[in-house]
Design an enzyme around this catalytic site. Structure first.
Site, PDB file in Angstrom:
ATOM      1  N   THR A  15       0.901  -1.160   0.000  1.00  0.00           N
ATOM      2  CA  THR A  15       0.000   0.000   0.000  1.00  0.00           C
ATOM      3  C   THR A  15       0.940   1.210   0.000  1.00  0.00           C
ATOM      4  OG1 THR A  15      -0.103   0.049   2.404  1.00  0.00           O
ATOM      5  CG2 THR A  15      -1.873  -1.155   1.289  1.00  0.00           C
ATOM      6  N   HIS A  16       0.568   2.255  -0.676  1.00  0.00           N
ATOM      7  CA  HIS A  16       1.455   3.421  -0.868  1.00  0.00           C
ATOM      8  C   HIS A  16       2.770   3.015  -1.542  1.00  0.00           C
ATOM      9  CE1 HIS A  16      -1.155   5.422   2.178  1.00  0.00           C
ATOM     10  NE2 HIS A  16      -1.114   4.221   2.742  1.00  0.00           N
TER      11      HIS A  16
ATOM     12  N   SER B 208      18.214  -1.267 -26.040  1.00  0.00           N
ATOM     13  CA  SER B 208      18.589   0.136 -26.204  1.00  0.00           C
ATOM     14  C   SER B 208      19.659   0.218 -27.274  1.00  0.00           C
ATOM     15  CB  SER B 208      19.120   0.681 -24.878  1.00  0.00           C
ATOM     16  OG  SER B 208      19.956   1.803 -25.127  1.00  0.00           O
TER      17      SER B 208
ATOM     18  N   LYS C  35      20.547  -3.079 -21.555  1.00  0.00           N
ATOM     19  CA  LYS C  35      19.148  -2.787 -21.266  1.00  0.00           C
ATOM     20  C   LYS C  35      18.139  -3.662 -21.981  1.00  0.00           C
ATOM     21  CE  LYS C  35      17.544   1.032 -19.943  1.00  0.00           C
ATOM     22  NZ  LYS C  35      16.910   2.332 -20.103  1.00  0.00           N
TER      23      LYS C  35
ATOM     24  N   ASN D 143      14.075  -3.116 -22.371  1.00  0.00           N
ATOM     25  CA  ASN D 143      13.052  -2.134 -22.004  1.00  0.00           C
ATOM     26  C   ASN D 143      11.640  -2.685 -22.175  1.00  0.00           C
ATOM     27  OD1 ASN D 143      14.988  -0.178 -21.461  1.00  0.00           O
ATOM     28  ND2 ASN D 143      15.053   0.480 -23.595  1.00  0.00           N
TER      29      ASN D 143
ATOM     30  N   GLU E 240       4.873   0.136 -21.631  1.00  0.00           N
ATOM     31  CA  GLU E 240       4.835   1.607 -21.619  1.00  0.00           C
ATOM     32  C   GLU E 240       3.817   2.141 -22.631  1.00  0.00           C
ATOM     33  OE1 GLU E 240       9.132   3.285 -21.027  1.00  0.00           O
ATOM     34  OE2 GLU E 240       9.274   1.295 -21.908  1.00  0.00           O
TER      35      GLU E 240
END
Ligand code: ARG
Length: 466
Positions: free
Chosen positions: A164-165, A286, A292, A294, A299
């Site tokens: 939570t949070h 990348s 990387k 991604n 997204e």
């Protein structure tokens, strides 16, 4: 003319009272053929049903009806073969098809538009399109839910931190977390089913707005086009775009769910979390940093939500000030819906693929679940249950234990019995049974809770409904 305007010929479909044709700008702002050609199949199907009804009621002759149907079939194959020439001068799909029909069959074509208007025609075509899109969405959501049910089943015992949070809260299972998304997409699918029920009324026969004096049979066309019944108010029929707004609001809520999931995938796949590994099929490299991987698909799913929400706001805004009945403003309904439908389909498909393929890193989830004092509530509950403390006091005692563990830089389960007894004398060895994350998770057997036994029950319930 100097501005390129062709004002020689007036519009052949409605130009009777006009001396000259529209200016080039007028034509450009007025035309919708660039996007409403997507409705060709629905338009042809609607015209066939309408012509058949007109003939069966004796409003047009059977010979004319047969010619119309034959001509429409030719047009359908021309459009599907890519040989049909769409003309912007003819504004929209309705007039493009009718004009071609006139070329193909002559005067009989002019009888097709008896007892109808483009206002009920466009309402019909668009409703049919949205209905089919909703049916497709329903199937795609079912596939997404199925992917989640499989992952939930495999991971009913996989312990991970619940947040939570975005702060570690209590241990849960990955299976339980997956089932949270099953609930969300299940609600989306229920909304889709309701929307299909709402729009399942046939607009054709409302004519321009007032109905018609011809002895038409709207029940017959409704049935032929697969609608439950005809709409009940001709004014509402040509001015209503609730079905498009409902599609967009369902799409927005669903996209919001997809976006939250996308955000979790982005977070979970970072080296810092490392809870999952995305398949190569749903990630990219990348061009400059060789290490990387991604989460681009996630997204982009997250970003598509912006477009879809934007379309909902756009159409709400188009509709909000319109007097009854039809206004040309409503022509702006289609691009928003088409664009959102395409985005939503892509987002659901990408997410289904990601969920199917992703690798769950159980060791990383387990390690994270044990850190961050995630079993502090279990310690407090133990004090209530075994030592008879009021919950508030137990909360306080537990807080002292957390503070000590924090000072020592260890987990709650690493504190010794002596250290714990110094905090509260009634603590016994039994406390260590609840300080493990597995014990914590297994104890949460309340209906809808995270215990593996409970999660398996929920999976079985959904399997029976998917
Ligand atoms: N292209 C129009 C639309 O999409 C069709 C209806 C036009 N009706 C009219 N009376 N101008 O809304």
């Amino acid at each position: 003319m100097a501005d390129g305007t062709d004002q020689k010929s007036s519009n052949q479909m409605w130009g009777g009272r006009f001396a000259s044709g529209p200016s080039a700008i007028m034509e450009e702002i007025n035309a919708s053929i660039g996007f409403d050609k997507k409705l060709y199949a629905q338009d042809i199907r609607g015209s066939m049903a309408h012509a058949s009804m007109l003939a069966s009621k004796g409003i047009i002759s059977t010979e004319d009806k047969d010619k119309i149907i034959e001509g429409l079939n030719t047009i359908l194959s021309e459009i599907e073969a890519g040989t049909f020439e769409f003309s912007r001068k003819l504004e929209d799909i309705h007039m493009n098809i009718e004009a071609r029909l006139a070329t193909l069959i002559g005067t009989a074509a002019g009888r097709l538009h008896t007892a109808r208007s483009r206002n009920d025609q466009v309402a019909l075509d668009f409703r049919l399109w949205v209905k089919e899109e909703l049916q497709k969405t329903e199937g795609m959501l079912t596939a997404l839910i199925a992917a989640f049910l499989d992952r939930a089943e495999e991971n009913a015992d996989t312990v991970m931190p619940g947040f939570t949070h975005l702060q570690t809260a209590q241990p849960v299972t990955f299976g339980h977390h997956c089932m949270a998304y099953v609930e969300m997409f299940g609600r989306d699918r229920a909304r889709v089913r309701h929307a299909i029920e709402h729009l399942d009324e046939s607009p054709i026969g409302a004519a321009a707005l007032a109905g018609t004096g011809y002895p038409i049979d709207r029940h017959m066309t409704a049935k032929a086009l697969g609608f439950r019944e005809p709409t009940r108010n001709s004014i509402d029929t040509v001015s209503d775009r609730d079905f498009a707004l409902e599609f967009l609001s369902i799409a927005s809520i669903c996209a919001t769910h997809l976006s939250r999931l996308a955000e979790e995938i982005v977070i979970w796949s970072t080296p810092q979390f490392g809870f999952i590994r995305l398949s190569d099929a749903f990630s990219t490299g990348s061009s400059i940093m060789p290490q990387k991987k991604n989460p681009d698909a996630a997204e982009l799913v997250r970003a598509k939500t912006g477009r879809i929400n934007g379309s909902l706001v756009a159409l709400l805004t188009v509709m909000k000030g319109l007097p009854l009945a039809y206004s040309k403003d409503m022509q702006e309904d289609k691009e928003q819906v088409f664009d959102s439908a395409e985005s939503l389909e892509l987002a659901i498909a990408a997410m289904t693929g990601m969920i199917r393929d992703l690798e769950v890193r159980k060791d990383r989830m387990r390690a994270a679940a044990g850190s961050g004092y995630s079993t502090a509530t279990d310690l407090a509950d133990w004090l209530v249950r075994e030592a008879g403390l009021p919950f508030r006091d137990a909360h306080h005692v537990t807080g002292n234990a957390v503070a000590l563990a924090e000072k020592k830089g260890c987990d709650l389960a690493d504190l010794s019995l002596e250290e714990l007894q110094a905090i509260h004398p009634d603590i016994t060895n039994g406390i260590f049974d609840v300080l493990s994350v597995e014990a914590s998770v297994a104890s949460r057997t309340s209906f809808g809770g995270t215990a593996p036994s409970e999660v398996r029950k929920q999976i079985a319930w959904w399997r029976g409904r998917n």
